[in-house]
Design a protein around this motif. Structure first.
Motif, PDB file in Angstrom:
ATOM      1  N   GLN A  85       7.801  10.893   9.522  1.00 35.27           N
ATOM      2  CA  GLN A  85       6.722  11.482   9.347  1.00 35.27           C
ATOM      3  C   GLN A  85       6.006  12.132   8.313  1.00 35.27           C
ATOM      4  OE1 GLN A  85       4.098  10.851  12.473  1.00 35.27           O
ATOM      5  NE2 GLN A  85       2.728  11.735  11.128  1.00 35.27           N
ATOM      6  N   HIS A  86       4.986  11.546   7.843  1.00 34.93           N
ATOM      7  CA  HIS A  86       4.565  11.719   6.939  1.00 34.93           C
ATOM      8  C   HIS A  86       3.126  12.808   6.599  1.00 34.93           C
ATOM      9  CE1 HIS A  86       2.443  11.694   2.310  1.00 34.93           C
ATOM     10  NE2 HIS A  86       3.469  11.468   1.497  1.00 34.93           N
ATOM     11  N   PRO A  87       3.004  13.710   5.978  1.00 38.77           N
ATOM     12  CA  PRO A  87       1.774  14.411   5.915  1.00 38.77           C
ATOM     13  C   PRO A  87       0.364  13.874   5.971  1.00 38.77           C
ATOM     14  CG  PRO A  87       3.028  15.871   4.131  1.00 38.77           C
ATOM     15  CD  PRO A  87       4.063  14.662   5.278  1.00 38.77           C
ATOM     16  N   ILE A  88       0.931  13.722   5.026  1.00 35.30           N
ATOM     17  CA  ILE A  88      -0.694  12.755   4.680  1.00 35.30           C
ATOM     18  C   ILE A  88      -1.151  11.352   5.189  1.00 35.30           C
ATOM     19  CG2 ILE A  88      -2.041  11.806   3.261  1.00 35.30           C
ATOM     20  CD1 ILE A  88      -1.204  14.293   1.155  1.00 35.30           C
ATOM     21  N   HIS A  89      -0.129  10.001   4.894  1.00 39.96           N
ATOM     22  CA  HIS A  89      -0.405   8.602   5.585  1.00 39.96           C
ATOM     23  C   HIS A  89       0.721   9.004   6.560  1.00 39.96           C
ATOM     24  CE1 HIS A  89      -1.225   8.462   0.961  1.00 39.96           C
ATOM     25  NE2 HIS A  89      -0.103   9.560   0.707  1.00 39.96           N
ATOM     26  N   GLY A  90       1.454   9.871   7.461  1.00 41.00           N
ATOM     27  CA  GLY A  90       1.553   9.190   9.463  1.00 41.00           C
ATOM     28  C   GLY A  90       2.808   8.562   8.768  1.00 41.00           C
ATOM     29  N   ASP A  91       3.431   8.013   9.639  1.00 45.52           N
ATOM     30  CA  ASP A  91       4.403   6.731   9.719  1.00 45.52           C
ATOM     31  C   ASP A  91       5.489   5.958   8.727  1.00 45.52           C
ATOM     32  OD1 ASP A  91       5.962   8.781  11.757  1.00 45.52           O
ATOM     33  OD2 ASP A  91       5.091   7.073  12.932  1.00 45.52           O
ATOM     34  N   ILE A  92       5.474   6.289   7.916  1.00 45.32           N
ATOM     35  CA  ILE A  92       6.256   5.706   6.346  1.00 45.32           C
ATOM     36  C   ILE A  92       7.317   4.690   7.736  1.00 45.32           C
ATOM     37  CG2 ILE A  92       7.531   5.458   4.523  1.00 45.32           C
ATOM     38  CD1 ILE A  92       4.816   7.218   4.850  1.00 45.32           C
ATOM     39  N   PRO A  93       6.552   3.175   7.212  1.00 45.61           N
ATOM     40  CA  PRO A  93       7.598   2.106   7.771  1.00 45.61           C
ATOM     41  C   PRO A  93       9.038   2.135   7.087  1.00 45.61           C
ATOM     42  CG  PRO A  93       5.395   0.882   7.448  1.00 45.61           C
ATOM     43  CD  PRO A  93       5.997   2.649   6.525  1.00 45.61           C
ATOM     44  N   ARG A 103       1.007  -0.887   0.255  1.00 40.72           N
ATOM     45  CA  ARG A 103      -0.159  -0.145   0.371  1.00 40.72           C
ATOM     46  C   ARG A 103       0.653   1.127  -0.142  1.00 40.72           C
ATOM     47  NH1 ARG A 103      -3.041  -3.388   3.696  1.00 40.72           N
ATOM     48  NH2 ARG A 103      -2.651  -2.060   5.264  1.00 40.72           N
ATOM     49  N   PHE A 104       1.843   1.386   0.587  1.00 47.17           N
ATOM     50  CA  PHE A 104       2.580   2.245   0.695  1.00 47.17           C
ATOM     51  C   PHE A 104       3.300   2.753  -0.659  1.00 47.17           C
ATOM     52  CE2 PHE A 104       2.662   1.985   5.683  1.00 47.17           C
ATOM     53  CZ  PHE A 104       2.106   3.546   5.561  1.00 47.17           C
ATOM     54  N   GLU A 105       3.911   2.172  -0.714  1.00 50.89           N
ATOM     55  CA  GLU A 105       4.493   1.974  -2.825  1.00 50.89           C
ATOM     56  C   GLU A 105       3.427   2.732  -3.336  1.00 50.89           C
ATOM     57  OE1 GLU A 105       6.250  -2.198  -3.323  1.00 50.89           O
ATOM     58  OE2 GLU A 105       7.690  -2.330  -2.083  1.00 50.89           O
ATOM     59  N   LEU A 106       2.634   1.946  -2.777  1.00 51.41           N
ATOM     60  CA  LEU A 106       1.461   2.399  -4.062  1.00 51.41           C
ATOM     61  C   LEU A 106       1.649   4.349  -3.550  1.00 51.41           C
ATOM     62  CD1 LEU A 106      -0.838   0.142  -4.190  1.00 51.41           C
ATOM     63  CD2 LEU A 106       0.766   0.267  -5.879  1.00 51.41           C
ATOM     64  N   LEU A 107       1.847   4.537  -2.238  1.00 47.85           N
ATOM     65  CA  LEU A 107       1.274   5.611  -2.285  1.00 47.85           C
ATOM     66  C   LEU A 107       2.754   7.100  -2.021  1.00 47.85           C
ATOM     67  CD1 LEU A 107      -0.975   5.053   1.228  1.00 47.85           C
ATOM     68  CD2 LEU A 107      -1.781   5.688  -0.904  1.00 47.85           C
ATOM     69  N   ILE A 108       3.785   6.249  -1.647  1.00 43.22           N
ATOM     70  CA  ILE A 108       4.595   7.273  -2.296  1.00 43.22           C
ATOM     71  C   ILE A 108       5.316   7.297  -3.276  1.00 43.22           C
ATOM     72  CG2 ILE A 108       6.781   7.467  -0.209  1.00 43.22           C
ATOM     73  CD1 ILE A 108       4.356   7.353   1.000  1.00 43.22           C
ATOM     74  N   SER A 109       6.129   8.294  -4.024  1.00 49.30           N
ATOM     75  CA  SER A 109       6.520   8.563  -5.130  1.00 49.30           C
ATOM     76  C   SER A 109       7.779   9.059  -4.706  1.00 49.30           C
ATOM     77  CB  SER A 109       6.321  10.240  -5.691  1.00 49.30           C
ATOM     78  OG  SER A 109       6.047  11.192  -4.851  1.00 49.30           O
ATOM     79  N   GLU A 110       8.965   9.086  -6.065  1.00 51.38           N
ATOM     80  CA  GLU A 110      10.152   8.833  -5.614  1.00 51.38           C
ATOM     81  C   GLU A 110      10.918  10.547  -5.243  1.00 51.38           C
ATOM     82  OE1 GLU A 110      11.985   7.324  -9.269  1.00 51.38           O
ATOM     83  OE2 GLU A 110      11.986   5.134  -8.551  1.00 51.38           O
ATOM     84  N   ASP A 111       9.570  11.504  -6.073  1.00 47.58           N
ATOM     85  CA  ASP A 111      10.381  12.783  -5.777  1.00 47.58           C
ATOM     86  C   ASP A 111       9.621  13.409  -4.148  1.00 47.58           C
ATOM     87  OD1 ASP A 111      10.538  12.947  -8.017  1.00 47.58           O
ATOM     88  OD2 ASP A 111       8.264  13.309  -8.807  1.00 47.58           O
ATOM     89  N   GLU A 112       8.718  12.622  -3.628  1.00 50.54           N
ATOM     90  CA  GLU A 112       8.230  13.412  -1.999  1.00 50.54           C
ATOM     91  C   GLU A 112       9.845  12.192  -1.337  1.00 50.54           C
ATOM     92  OE1 GLU A 112       4.048  12.462  -0.790  1.00 50.54           O
ATOM     93  OE2 GLU A 112       4.551  10.910  -2.355  1.00 50.54           O
ATOM     94  N   VAL A 113      10.009  10.844  -1.507  1.00 47.93           N
ATOM     95  CA  VAL A 113      12.004  10.589  -1.603  1.00 47.93           C
ATOM     96  C   VAL A 113      12.822  11.231  -1.244  1.00 47.93           C
ATOM     97  CG1 VAL A 113      13.338   8.665  -1.181  1.00 47.93           C
ATOM     98  CG2 VAL A 113      10.667   8.265  -1.073  1.00 47.93           C
ATOM     99  N   VAL A 114      12.682  11.732  -2.577  1.00 46.25           N
ATOM    100  CA  VAL A 114      14.180  12.641  -3.086  1.00 46.25           C
ATOM    101  C   VAL A 114      14.494  14.228  -2.201  1.00 46.25           C
ATOM    102  CG1 VAL A 114      15.191  13.613  -4.513  1.00 46.25           C
ATOM    103  CG2 VAL A 114      14.320  11.616  -4.902  1.00 46.25           C
ATOM    104  N   SER A 115      12.933  14.439  -1.885  1.00 46.30           N
ATOM    105  CA  SER A 115      12.669  15.828  -1.040  1.00 46.30           C
ATOM    106  C   SER A 115      12.785  15.847  -0.276  1.00 46.30           C
ATOM    107  CB  SER A 115      11.387  16.589  -1.457  1.00 46.30           C
ATOM    108  OG  SER A 115      10.523  17.620  -0.409  1.00 46.30           O
ATOM    109  N   VAL A 116      12.611  15.077   0.945  1.00 47.00           N
ATOM    110  CA  VAL A 116      13.167  14.694   2.408  1.00 47.00           C
ATOM    111  C   VAL A 116      13.870  14.571   2.966  1.00 47.00           C
ATOM    112  CG1 VAL A 116      11.680  12.431   2.712  1.00 47.00           C
ATOM    113  CG2 VAL A 116      11.077  13.643   4.017  1.00 47.00           C
ATOM    114  N   ILE A 117      14.738  13.522   1.687  1.00 50.94           N
ATOM    115  CA  ILE A 117      15.843  13.155   2.547  1.00 50.94           C
ATOM    116  C   ILE A 117      16.981  14.452   2.071  1.00 50.94           C
ATOM    117  CG2 ILE A 117      17.630  11.570   1.431  1.00 50.94           C
ATOM    118  CD1 ILE A 117      15.580  10.418   3.100  1.00 50.94           C
ATOM    119  N   THR A 118      16.749  15.258   1.112  1.00 51.76           N
ATOM    120  CA  THR A 118      17.713  15.564   1.099  1.00 51.76           C
ATOM    121  C   THR A 118      16.939  17.673   1.700  1.00 51.76           C
ATOM    122  OG1 THR A 118      16.094  17.124  -0.424  1.00 51.76           O
ATOM    123  CG2 THR A 118      18.066  15.820  -1.364  1.00 51.76           C
TER     124      THR A 118
END
Length: 442
Positions: free
Chosen positions: A232-240, A187-202
């Protein structure tokens, strides 16, 4: 008028032929390349009228079927590997929602090991027979328990006891099926985009570092900690982490994430130093991160500026990515150790961690995979494996930490086997930094 209508309806019903809808038949598929086995099973079940029986020769053909299946039956035999792969296939169907409901599995055996056919299946379940058609009964029973624990219905039946076979099949005909469902990871893989990961890590926004205490299992004293990342994702909460870390590695952001965790850990180590507490904190790193140019020198400079000895920062090699060049990894680890940093081999017993790594690369610590700790009490074989790992750690002069301790009753047993240090929910969950500092300050 309503009475006249009712009378007419009754007369019409009396003059019509009475038909009863038969109960739907259960779709049973016999998986076997042995025509004699298929013929025996078909003859024994045709008389019941409950089953619609079909025959499939191989698992590859079974995968191509589009028709619904309620039960799949196969003979346990060393020459028929497809039967042993059935639980894996059912688990795959469930995980990806490829069918409306996952079929039950019936494994049949010939009761040749014991005279009493009724007790043969039970004997296998309890591991009281030696070999079943070339397969260890202990291994088969363990495999069946593992399948059931994941929600897959598996039954072992004596083939040459027709009454027992029919009873089991009739019971399964009315049993609930495992419904297809997406796992939390899917479910999380369908919800989380690569752009979001890049943004949060940078940016580091919405990222925080928590600390899981490590204990001396005998004294229950905190002797260290492992730093863990939380998003802590603003919409989906804690991402494992099981979702975040593979995406970070895939995008080549491991070193950037390591730097974020490293800054937080050095701050906590500085606070501990001011409190007079001398314990190490581990940071997870992939092989690719450890092989980054200049990592050892950069970390040493940062620890020196903070006034901290390098040995308080432990680096744990994780198993998400295997290095392309073991020579580079060995050199990088030696450089880190030369600067005084402790190096731990994480998740030993899972992934790519092998004896070859221990023999070729110098480590200070070995962490036992949490799954081994979870099954340590379930069978003598599991305890023997852990004892073997303890002896291996002693042979290589390594500190040993047991991860994933979730059952309080296993703490004493692990300590008795020689695992003196551990972590897990049975001891303490991952703590926010302030809570961790209060814990160790006490």
């Amino acid at each position: 008028m309503s009475c006249q209508y009712t009378h007419e309806a009754i007369v019409k019903l009396k003059n019509s032929p009475l038909t009863l809808t038969p109960p739907p038949r259960v779709n049973l598929v016999v998986l076997s390349h042995d025509e004699q086995y298929v013929l025996r099973m078909t003859e024994r079940l045709n008389g019941s009228g409950l089953f619609h029986i079909e025959h499939v020769e191989s698992l590859s053909r079974l995968r191509l079927r589009k028709q619904p299946m309620d039960i799949v039956m196969a003979e346990i035999h060393a020459d028929h590997v497809d039967s042993l792969m059935l639980p894996c296939w059912v688990g795959e169907l469930n995980a990806y929602g490829r069918v409306r409901r996952a079929p039950h599995i019936v494994w049949t055996i010939k009761a040749c090991a014991l005279d009493d056919a009724t007790s043969s299946a039970a004997a296998i379940e309890q591991g009281r027979t030696d070999i079943v058609k070339g397969i260890s009964s202990i291994a088969l029973a363990s495999y069946a328990r593992l399948a059931r624990a994941s929600g897959i219905r598996v039954e072992i039946v004596a083939e040459n006891h027709p009454t027992q076979l029919l009873q089991v099949l009739e019971k399964l005909a009315t049993a609930e099926h495992l419904l297809p469902q997406l796992s939390q990871s899917d479910r999380f893989e369908l919800l989380i985009s690569e752009d979001e990961v890049v943004s949060v890590i940078t940016s580091g926004e919405n990222l925080r570092v928590v600390l899981q205490p490590q204990y001396n299992l005998a004294s229950r004293q905190v002797i260290g900690a492992e730093a863990l990342i939380r998003w802590q994702h603003p919409i989906h909460g804690d991402i494992p982490p099981l979702i975040l870390i593979p995406m970070v590695d895939q995008l080549g952001l491991g070193l950037l994430l390591f730097s974020h965790v490293e800054r937080a850990v050095i701050e906590v180590l500085g606070t501990l130093d001011r409190l007079g507490i001398d314990i190490p904190i581990a940071i997870n790193a992939s092989a690719r991160t450890l092989c980054a140019t200049g990592l050892a020198t950069r970390l040493a400079i940062k620890m020196h500026k903070a006034g901290l000895p390098a040995r308080r920062l432990k680096i744990e090699l994780t198993e998400q990515i295997t290095p392309g060049n073991e020579l580079v990894l060995s050199a990088s680890i030696m450089a880190l150790r030369a600067k005084g940093f402790l190096i731990s081999l994480g998740d030993f017993g899972a992934g790519a961690a092998t004896l070859a790594l221990l023999t070729h690369i110098p480590f200070d610590e070995m962490k036992v995979d949490g799954k081994l700790a979870g099954i340590a009490e379930q069978s003598p074989q599991s305890s023997e494996i852990i004892s073997g790992i303890v002896n291996l750690a002693r042979y290589f002069n390594l500190n040993l930490v047991t991860a994933g301790i979730e059952d309080p009753s296993s703490i004493e047993m692990l300590n008795r086997l020689g695992c003196s240090a551990g972590q897990g929910l049975a001891l303490a969950p991952p703590l926010e930094q302030a809570d961790f500092l209060r814990l160790v300050a006490r």
